[in-house]
Design an enzyme around this catalytic site. Structure first.
Site, PDB file in Angstrom:
ATOM      1  N   HIS A 155      32.054  83.619  28.916  1.00 23.05           N
ATOM      2  CA  HIS A 155      32.503  82.420  29.624  1.00 23.05           C
ATOM      3  C   HIS A 155      33.963  82.586  30.023  1.00 23.05           C
ATOM      4  O   HIS A 155      34.816  82.904  29.189  1.00 23.05           O
ATOM      5  CB  HIS A 155      32.351  81.188  28.735  1.00 23.05           C
ATOM      6  CG  HIS A 155      32.839  79.929  29.388  1.00 23.05           C
ATOM      7  ND1 HIS A 155      32.276  79.432  30.548  1.00 23.05           N
ATOM      8  CD2 HIS A 155      33.841  79.076  29.061  1.00 23.05           C
ATOM      9  CE1 HIS A 155      32.899  78.325  30.891  1.00 23.05           C
ATOM     10  NE2 HIS A 155      33.862  78.088  30.007  1.00 23.05           N
ATOM     11  N   GLY A 183      39.174  80.294  27.752  1.00 28.76           N
ATOM     12  CA  GLY A 183      39.749  79.088  27.172  1.00 28.76           C
ATOM     13  C   GLY A 183      38.693  78.007  27.089  1.00 28.76           C
ATOM     14  O   GLY A 183      37.635  78.095  27.726  1.00 28.76           O
ATOM     15  N   GLY A 239      38.376  72.456  30.170  1.00 27.96           N
ATOM     16  CA  GLY A 239      39.517  71.600  30.442  1.00 27.96           C
ATOM     17  C   GLY A 239      40.860  72.239  30.203  1.00 27.96           C
ATOM     18  O   GLY A 239      41.896  71.574  30.331  1.00 27.96           O
ATOM     19  N   SER A 240      40.882  73.529  29.867  1.00 28.80           N
ATOM     20  CA  SER A 240      42.161  74.202  29.603  1.00 28.80           C
ATOM     21  C   SER A 240      42.872  74.636  30.880  1.00 28.80           C
ATOM     22  O   SER A 240      44.020  75.074  30.831  1.00 28.80           O
ATOM     23  CB  SER A 240      41.947  75.415  28.692  1.00 28.80           C
ATOM     24  OG  SER A 240      41.041  76.345  29.279  1.00 28.80           O
ATOM     25  N   LYS A 279      41.413  76.827  33.432  1.00 29.60           N
ATOM     26  CA  LYS A 279      41.067  78.183  33.897  1.00 29.60           C
ATOM     27  C   LYS A 279      40.861  78.221  35.414  1.00 29.60           C
ATOM     28  O   LYS A 279      41.392  79.096  36.096  1.00 29.60           O
ATOM     29  CB  LYS A 279      39.789  78.669  33.193  1.00 29.60           C
ATOM     30  CG  LYS A 279      39.900  78.777  31.686  1.00 29.60           C
ATOM     31  CD  LYS A 279      38.648  79.369  31.078  1.00 29.60           C
ATOM     32  CE  LYS A 279      37.420  78.483  31.301  1.00 29.60           C
ATOM     33  NZ  LYS A 279      37.524  77.190  30.617  1.00 29.60           N
ATOM     34  N   ASP A 338      33.009  81.393  35.729  1.00 32.22           N
ATOM     35  CA  ASP A 338      32.144  80.744  34.744  1.00 32.22           C
ATOM     36  C   ASP A 338      31.337  81.707  33.874  1.00 32.22           C
ATOM     37  O   ASP A 338      31.351  81.601  32.650  1.00 32.22           O
ATOM     38  CB  ASP A 338      31.197  79.750  35.425  1.00 32.22           C
ATOM     39  CG  ASP A 338      30.505  78.869  34.405  1.00 32.22           C
ATOM     40  OD1 ASP A 338      31.212  78.287  33.557  1.00 32.22           O
ATOM     41  OD2 ASP A 338      29.264  78.762  34.448  1.00 32.22           O
ATOM     42  N   GLU A 373      34.376  76.767  40.732  1.00 35.46           N
ATOM     43  CA  GLU A 373      34.273  75.327  40.475  1.00 35.46           C
ATOM     44  C   GLU A 373      35.589  74.811  39.915  1.00 35.46           C
ATOM     45  O   GLU A 373      36.095  75.328  38.914  1.00 35.46           O
ATOM     46  CB  GLU A 373      33.130  75.052  39.491  1.00 35.46           C
ATOM     47  CG  GLU A 373      32.823  73.565  39.299  1.00 35.46           C
ATOM     48  CD  GLU A 373      33.588  72.952  38.144  1.00 35.46           C
ATOM     49  OE1 GLU A 373      33.894  71.747  38.226  1.00 35.46           O
ATOM     50  OE2 GLU A 373      33.892  73.674  37.175  1.00 35.46           O
ATOM     51  N   ARG A 409      57.907  85.448  18.320  1.00 34.05           N
ATOM     52  CA  ARG A 409      58.865  85.287  19.414  1.00 34.05           C
ATOM     53  C   ARG A 409      59.165  86.613  20.107  1.00 34.05           C
ATOM     54  O   ARG A 409      59.519  86.627  21.284  1.00 34.05           O
ATOM     55  CB  ARG A 409      60.171  84.684  18.881  1.00 34.05           C
ATOM     56  CG  ARG A 409      60.017  83.308  18.272  1.00 34.05           C
ATOM     57  CD  ARG A 409      59.525  82.307  19.314  1.00 34.05           C
ATOM     58  NE  ARG A 409      60.430  82.194  20.422  1.00 34.05           N
ATOM     59  CZ  ARG A 409      61.445  81.328  20.491  1.00 34.05           C
ATOM     60  NH1 ARG A 409      61.665  80.502  19.483  1.00 34.05           N
ATOM     61  NH2 ARG A 409      62.232  81.282  21.549  1.00 34.05           N
TER      62      ARG A 409
END
Length: 316
Positions: free
Chosen positions: A143, A158, A161-162, A164, A182, A207, A251
């Site tokens: 995915h 991800g 809703g992240s 992509k 997708d 999409e 970091r």
């Protein structure tokens, strides 16, 4: 995911390229070989006639047919029966040689497909081995959005809703190319190569929430679409993190690791999604960083070395 191919499908795929003729054993068109079977028993996919370690596709060249002709009748009959007993997917005679009548009869009786080609044996061997290996190679569907960024294959993953698809749209506007949205399909075509392609039903489509399905080829042109690409890097988008200094993120080196896909460990870089962050620029930078690392250039390692040298030069 197991894949399979029947004798009829293989014949139809290679008929024009190899000028194949089907001369016997037509009733065996539904015989098949699948990837699970080849991994379990590990036969060679294609090779010259071998009665000890049989191949799934047995090729009979000039030397093999000459050897058969030299055998005494009883030994010849026994050898042909042994060839049939191994239940190959098909037998292929090279250079349009005349097929022995007893072999044709045995193929018909046992429903073993028997083909003839004008190509030489090594051409048949190379071509059939290559295509069978690709067709039956291990494969998986992941995915995410698979793109070509700076000439390497990058899979953006991800949770839903992240962002992509929005990121992919921004990257397309910056001149990068889409392979699949997708559900890209990955095939292990070599021990260290995963080839990514797009399912036919999703070809050219992206999409995006709020916009629906977009046709990338129509919007950005033919050059915005890539048919396939080798997977070299995964960029994973994580949910927003509210802490000013997220614990767990190095970091110096960033959040780097690997993800196991089929039999390979693919390099992975994790990017936290936060308000105000330009993910397209970060993804491009992550891709450039990966390219540098493959060349042996690691900025974090260089900085650590400089820091260590500086400490060593300082007086006590």
């Amino acid at each position: 995911m197991n894949t399979s191919i029947t004798a009829r499908e293989l014949f139809d795929l290679q008929r024009d390229r190899l000028s194949l003729r089907w001369i016997a054993g037509q009733q065996g068109e539904h015989r098949q070989i699948d990837s699970g079977d080849t991994r379990a028993r590990r036969p060679s996919l294609a090779g010259y006639l071998n009665t000890i370690y049989p191949n799934k596709v047995q090729i009979l060249g000039t030397e093999e047919l000459t050897w058969l002709d030299s055998l005494e009748p009883n030994k010849r009959k026994e050898t042909i029966e042994k060839i049939i007993q191994f239940q190959p997917l098909t037998l292929v005679i090279s250079k349009n040689q005349s097929c022995p009548e007893d072999m044709r009869t045995a193929a018909d009786n046992s429903q073993i497909p028997l083909w003839v080609s004008p190509k030489r044996g090594h051409e048949l061997l190379n071509h059939l081995s290559y295509h069978l290996a690709r067709i039956l190679a291990p494969r998986a569907t992941l995915h995410g959005v698979f793109m070509e960024i700076y000439s390497i294959g990058v899979l953006i993953t991800g949770e839903a809703g992240s962002g992509k698809s929005e990121l992919a749209l921004e990257l397309l506007s910056r001149g990068h190319r889409l392979v699949a949205d997708d559900a890209p399909e990955f095939t292990q075509i070599a021990p260290d190569v995963l080839d990514g392609t797009c399912p036919e039903i999703l070809q050219d489509l992206l999409e995006v929430r709020g916009l629906g399905v977009l046709n990338v080829r129509h919007m950005f042109g033919d050059t915005a679409i890539k048919k396939n690409k080798y997977l070299r890097l995964i960029v994973h988008l994580t949910k927003p993190i509210t802490e000013p200094t997220p614990s767990g993120y190095e970091r110096l080196t960033g959040d780097s690791g690997t993800r196991h896909v089929l039999d390979l460990d693919v390099p992975l870089i994790t990017l936290p999604v936060m308000p105000g962050r330009n993910l397209a620029v970060l993804t491009e930078a992550a891709t450039r960083l990966h390219i540098l690392r493959t060349k042996g250039i690691d900025p974090a390692t260089m900085f650590i070395a400089r820091h260590s040298n500086l400490l060593e030069r300082r007086p006590p």
